[in-house]
Design an enzyme around this catalytic site. Structure first.
Site, PDB file in Angstrom:
ATOM      1  N   GLU A  82      -0.120   6.089   1.112  1.00  0.00           N
ATOM      2  CA  GLU A  82      -1.546   6.426   0.592  1.00  0.00           C
ATOM      3  C   GLU A  82      -2.218   6.988   2.037  1.00  0.00           C
ATOM      4  O   GLU A  82      -2.183   6.538   3.281  1.00  0.00           O
ATOM      5  CB  GLU A  82      -2.496   5.358   0.344  1.00  0.00           C
ATOM      6  N   HIS A 121      -3.235  11.019  -2.337  1.00  0.00           N
ATOM      7  CA  HIS A 121      -4.708  10.566  -2.229  1.00  0.00           C
ATOM      8  C   HIS A 121      -5.241  11.228  -1.078  1.00  0.00           C
ATOM      9  O   HIS A 121      -6.168  10.515  -0.626  1.00  0.00           O
ATOM     10  CB  HIS A 121      -5.008   9.186  -2.459  1.00  0.00           C
ATOM     11  N   HIS A 129      -0.550  -4.887  -5.656  1.00  0.00           N
ATOM     12  CA  HIS A 129      -1.623  -5.815  -5.465  1.00  0.00           C
ATOM     13  C   HIS A 129      -2.532  -5.688  -6.506  1.00  0.00           C
ATOM     14  O   HIS A 129      -2.740  -4.812  -7.266  1.00  0.00           O
ATOM     15  CB  HIS A 129      -2.067  -5.922  -4.115  1.00  0.00           C
ATOM     16  N   ASP A 143      -1.266  -0.273  -0.661  1.00  0.00           N
ATOM     17  CA  ASP A 143      -2.140  -0.615   0.470  1.00  0.00           C
ATOM     18  C   ASP A 143      -1.728  -1.679   1.421  1.00  0.00           C
ATOM     19  O   ASP A 143      -1.244  -2.818   1.050  1.00  0.00           O
ATOM     20  CB  ASP A 143      -3.420  -0.860   0.021  1.00  0.00           C
ATOM     21  N   HIS A 166      -5.247  -0.092  -8.454  1.00  0.00           N
ATOM     22  CA  HIS A 166      -3.615  -0.211  -8.132  1.00  0.00           C
ATOM     23  C   HIS A 166      -3.316  -1.035  -9.594  1.00  0.00           C
ATOM     24  O   HIS A 166      -2.153  -0.668 -10.068  1.00  0.00           O
ATOM     25  CB  HIS A 166      -3.250  -1.155  -7.210  1.00  0.00           C
TER      26      HIS A 166
END
Lengths: 636, 370
Positions: A240, A451, A68, A215, A73
């Site tokens: 994530e 992450h 996205h 995400d 990103h």
């Protein structure tokens, strides 16, 4: 051993800068190429040396996939293509491709500090929104001093390089059609919610697959739907873990807070300024206010700056397939911005007395209309400014969110900020519950979290492992996780070969192994097991037979025929599992092995047994020979 | 408009602040660690339950400049798994230890909250010698250099066990086997108990068993099940006792035999699960208490100038969030399982319900506004 290898790239263990390298069945894919907004030196980029050391990047990677348009990103894409030199295919959805370059261009103009920028507590804790404005800047912000900044090359070159657009993944059931990167690698996008055009990706090679979530958001909001995935059972699900340890306050309560603040300000005669980014949240908040105004029969005007309206409408028309069902229905009925209570803004209105609410760009108060309005309203404590997202250091937005109340504007003018400053986060991410939901939907064999700090994720790891009976990995940046896979390779066996094996004597008990000779033909991802003759025929080759012969000397004074009979009886009693036959011509056969008795040319007391077998019966042949060499039992 | 939307609009006026969360499992426990963290734990019987240490959203923890903190979410700071249901959880102050009680009730579990990771680990157990499987011991902590756990399901089994040595340092030593509903440590030597019958007493551990006690509240009372809490702030009675039919009894610790007042709270029906009854005193307001356990609400009362017996009272505030925000559309309305006051913010409470919701709310005192 077939395996899938995953390496998250990046210089530290911190968040921001999503970039994951996946090797699956010989294919190499890069997932996202993000930038860390907290740094202004090379630390803002992922560490590509991991890939570039092994040769030309474009040759190594089969493709890059961008989930996205958030800069953490996709922000490192220009650097990756211009400076590092990647010019292979890049896959992304249409909204991502349209919005990404605009954000990057604007970021370039804001990112001023050449000295090391410390990660502020806000970035750490908020993992905040990382997007900037649509409108070009004017005036107040300095241009970067050095031209060695990675963004100075124009973006157009990157735009022209193969950016393959993924068709909408929004129609029910929420997946795009399968896209073939080459004849082995397939990708498929799933709707992710979160922001316009965000997608989750399934990467498949043969029977092995990996799903990358980017995400996503598991609860629908007013203009986007919720993420969805089917029971695709990938070998690995990569997600994530930034928000994995949070339990989110409900959307309703966030909205309530926003409404309360706006209402209180308007009730006391104050003005509310909401600096926004054009797409996404602004629509959401407008719809919310409109509903509330209607319900409460409020009269104070709500304005939306025109530049915003046009751009937003334009984008919405293009991307309507990416919004949720409700919005699409309304769009069909009317223009996105034909609200009853929300009107187009005129700069003169800022001076009108009385309460009002204004949505204006840009969102970090760094220039343009929102900054102009801010300067007019800042001095009155009855007024309020609501910042809906993260602000980059250097902007007025960042300063007031840090608590600064005296701002130096151009011309050394000092602006005293007496208006109330509120910071509200409307970003939509999946939390602990959402992650469990998604894992439950996809049913992966393994889960990989990126992450997060391993020490702080031990509980989540246990939770996932227990609930879903899968292995959960948490590699640090630069660390490679290797997952063994056991892909199933289907092989077809020719009927002729099967029949021949069946005809060839006794069958072993069921589930017992049986040695079978055949030829494996691999053609176009097709595997067949056929008889050697068949294979030779297909290849147009002649068959050669290998036959072994061995002479065994036996002391036996009788005639050859009698020796042969003795051999036959002996072998028959010993080799009960095999087919032993005495042929009319006097020879003995054991399966396909031939034994003939002959007299020794020089010594009549010795008989010579000629044992011959084909290559296929090597094992039995050798065994028989040693058996016969031991001699025959004495006749009774 | 849906009732939820209506209520949300209403809530703008009723609450200063309001947060609603969905836990992965319902909790009957809300225990504070300091003033920034709380512990919750699941109570399902057939699966693994989670014990979570949650850090309050920044917005609720900071004292000034609240507007500058957008954080509205709880952070799971530590987590652990319990094989049995957790009905009570106590944090041992100034340590990294927790004690839980649940079914089966023959032991208490001691846990350690890790320092260098996010795991809550089971470390030891305390045997309780409870013969009946259905009963689970109530607990309270004597916090000192050598912390002790006061526990018991009945008056006869009341004991204090030293956490480290596991030695029993106090025993009630009586044969009266009345069932307990709550235990509360008042200071280094005193604790209060309340039996399910409503009988309550204050015990000095330095003496042989001679508690100052009440008689059952009202000779004609229908009974029901009772719980109690001591701790009111300000002048006036500081012990409150709540019955499952909605009766609330206020007592002065100096003379437990003479209740100061006995009132009837407006509850639509008796509590469907009297084990969930809770009455708590506000640590930051004078003469203010909250009750829950009858339905999906939490009621706040101002007990100043309550006197006499049998009168009807009206709550100062009723939190209905759990009813209106029931997003699951379940057939049965949620039941509030527990609630607690924020130690520093005077009108902020946390409440949890059977649908796994957890609310943090700061109610507006509409009477004071006038």
């Amino acid at each position: 051993m077939p395996e899938i290898r995953v390496t998250p790239l990046g210089a530290g263990q911190d968040v921001g800068r999503s970039c994951i390298l996946v090797s699956i069945a010989g294919k190499n894919v890069m997932l996202d190429c993000g930038m860390h907004m907290g740094f202004s030196d090379d630390r803002r980029f992922p560490d590509f040396s991991y890939i570039t050391r092994s040769g030309r990047l474009t040759d190594f990677l089969d493709c890059v996939i961008i989930s996205h348009f958030h800069l953490d990103h996709c922000g490192a894409l220009p650097y990756f293509s211009e400076m590092v030199g990647y010019d292979g295919p890049i896959y992304m959805t249409q909204p991502t491709q349209a919005i990404c370059p605009i954000l990057l261009e604007d970021y370039r103009k804001i990112a001023v500090d050449k000295k090391v920028v410390e990660i502020t507590k806000h970035i750490h804790d908020n993992r905040a929104l990382r997007y900037v404005e649509l409108l070009p800047l004017s005036g107040t912000v300095q241009e970067p001093q050095s031209t060695s900044n990675a963004f100075t090359p124009p973006l157009t070159h990157w735009l022209l390089s193969p950016c393959i657009l993924i068709p909408s993944a929004c129609e029910t059931p929420g997946t795009s059609p399968l896209m073939l990167v080459d004849d082995e690698l397939e990708i498929k996008a799933y709707y992710a919610g979160h922001v316009l055009g965000a997608a989750m990706f399934q990467i498949k090679v043969g029977s092995e697959s990996v799903v990358y979530t980017g995400d996503y958001n598991m609860t629908p909001d007013r203009h986007l739907g919720a993420a969805w995935i089917d029971k695709c059972r990938p070998n690995l699900l990569i997600t994530e873990s930034t928000y994995a340890t949070t339990i989110r306050d409900s959307k309703r309560c966030r909205e309530r807070d926003f409404l309360k603040k706006v209402h209180e300000t308007v009730e006391r005669g104050g003005k509310v300024l909401i600096p926004v980014f054009a797409l996404g949240r602004a629509q959401e908040l407008c719809i919310l206010l409109e509903t509330f105004w209607e319900r409460m029969d409020l009269k104070a005007p709500i304005y939306f700056s025109t530049g915003l309206t046009e751009k937003a409408n334009h984008y919405y028309k293009l991307f309507i397939p990416w919004t949720n069902q409700k919005i699409r229905k309304t769009f069909v009925q009317r223009n996105m911005f034909e609200f009853k209570h929300v009107k187009a803004f005129d700069r003169a209105f800022a001076d009108s007395p009385g309460p009002m609410v204004v949505f204006a760009t840009p969102g970090m108060l760094h220039a343009g209309q929102s900054l102009q309005i801010f300067r007019k309203w800042a001095g009155n404590e009855k007024n309020m400014v609501i910042m809906p997202g993260y602000c980059v250091q250097g902007t007025v937005g960042h300063k007031i969110l840090s608590g600064q109340r005296k701002l130096e504007m151009e011309g050394r003018q000092v602006l005293e900020v007496k208006m109330q400053v509120e910071y509200m986060s409307f970003s939509a991410h999946a939390d602990a519950k959402g992650i469990m939901q998604l894992v439950g939907q996809a049913e992966p064999e393994n889960v990989l979290l990126v992450h997060g700090e391993a020490k702080k994720m031990e509980f989540l790891k246990q939770k996932i492992e227990q609930e879903f009976r899968v292995s959960c990995y948490m590699p640090a940046n630069g660390e490679t996780v290797t997952l063994p896979t056991s892909p199933s390779i289907p092989v077809g066996i020719s009927l002729g070969l099967l029949k021949r094996e069946l005809a060839q004597g006794l069958l072993p008990d069921s589930k017992k192994p049986r040695l079978l000779h055949g030829t494996l033909i691999m053609k176009d991802s097709n595997f067949r097991l056929v008889s050697s003759e068949q294979a030779l025929k297909e290849l147009g080759l002649a068959e050669h037979q290998l036959r072994f012969t061995c002479r065994v000397h036996l002391h036996d004074t009788r005639k050859e025929q009698e020796t042969a009979v003795r051999v036959y009886s002996h072998l028959k009693s010993v080799l009960k599992d095999h087919c032993v036959q005495h042929l009319p011509d006097g020879s003995v056969t054991v399966e396909s092995i031939l034994i003939q008795a002959a007299a020794h040319s020089e010594d009549p007391g010795t008989k010579v047994l000629l044992v011959s077998w084909t290559y296929q019966d090597e094992e039995l042949g050798s065994y028989l020979t040693s058996l016969l060499k031991k001699g025959l039992p004495q006749a009774s | 408009m849906e009732p939820a939307e209506d209520w949300l609009v209403e809530s703008l006026r009723l609450y200063q602040d309001f947060h609603a969360f969905d836990l992965s499992g319902a909790t009957r426990v809300l225990e504070w660690i300091g003033d920034k963290g709380i512990l919750v734990a699941g109570y399902e019987s057939l699966k693994k339950n989670e014990i979570l240490h949650l850090i309050l959203p920044l917005r609720l923890s900071v004292k000034e400049n609240q507007g500058l903190f957008p954080e509205r979410d709880f952070k799971v700071r530590h987590g652990g798994f319990s094989d049995r249901s957790v009905f009570d959880l106590k944090y041992v102050p100034d340590t990294r230890l927790l004690v839980t009680s649940g079914l089966p009730g023959c032991y208490l579990q001691v846990w350690q909250v890790a320092e260098d990771s996010d795991v809550i680990k089971a470390v030891s157990t305390i045997d309780v010698h409870e013969k009946e499987g259905r009963l689970w011991p109530r607990m309270a902590i004597f916090s000192s250099a050598a912390p002790g756990v006061l526990h018991g399901a009945r008056l006869s089994s009341l004991k204090v066990v030293d956490l480290e040595s596991q030695k029993t340092t106090y025993s009630s030593g009586i044969s009266d086997d009345e069932l307990l509903s709550s235990l509360q440590v008042l200071d280094a030597d005193t604790f209060a108990f309340c039996c399910t019958s409503g009988r309550l007493g204050l015990v000095d551990t330095r003496q042989k068993w001679t508690p100052s006690e009440n008689f059952r509240p009202g000779s004609g009372s229908a009974g029901g099940r009772w719980c109690a809490e001591a701790g009111g702030r300000g002048p006036g009675p500081s012990i409150a006792s709540l019955g499952s039919d909605g009766q609330l009894c206020l007592l002065d610790p100096r003379d437990l035999c003479q209740p100061v007042s006995l009132v009837q709270c407006p509850v639509s029906m008796p509590s469907p699960d009297p084990e969930l009854l809770r009455v708590t005193w506000a640590p930051g307001l004078d003469n203010c208490l909250a009750i829950s356990g009858f339905d999906g609400t939490v009621q706040v009362y101002d007990v100043t100038s309550w006197g006499g017996m049998g009168r009807q009272v009206e709550p100062l505030f009723t939190h209905k969030g759990h009813i209106f925000l029931d997003g699951n559309g379940m057939d049965t309305a949620p039941l509030v399982t527990t609630h607690t006051w924020h130690p520093c913010k005077p009108r902020t409470l946390l409440s949890a319900a059977s649908d796994a919701s957890l609310h943090v709310w700061d109610w507006v005192d509409l009477h004071a506004a006038r």
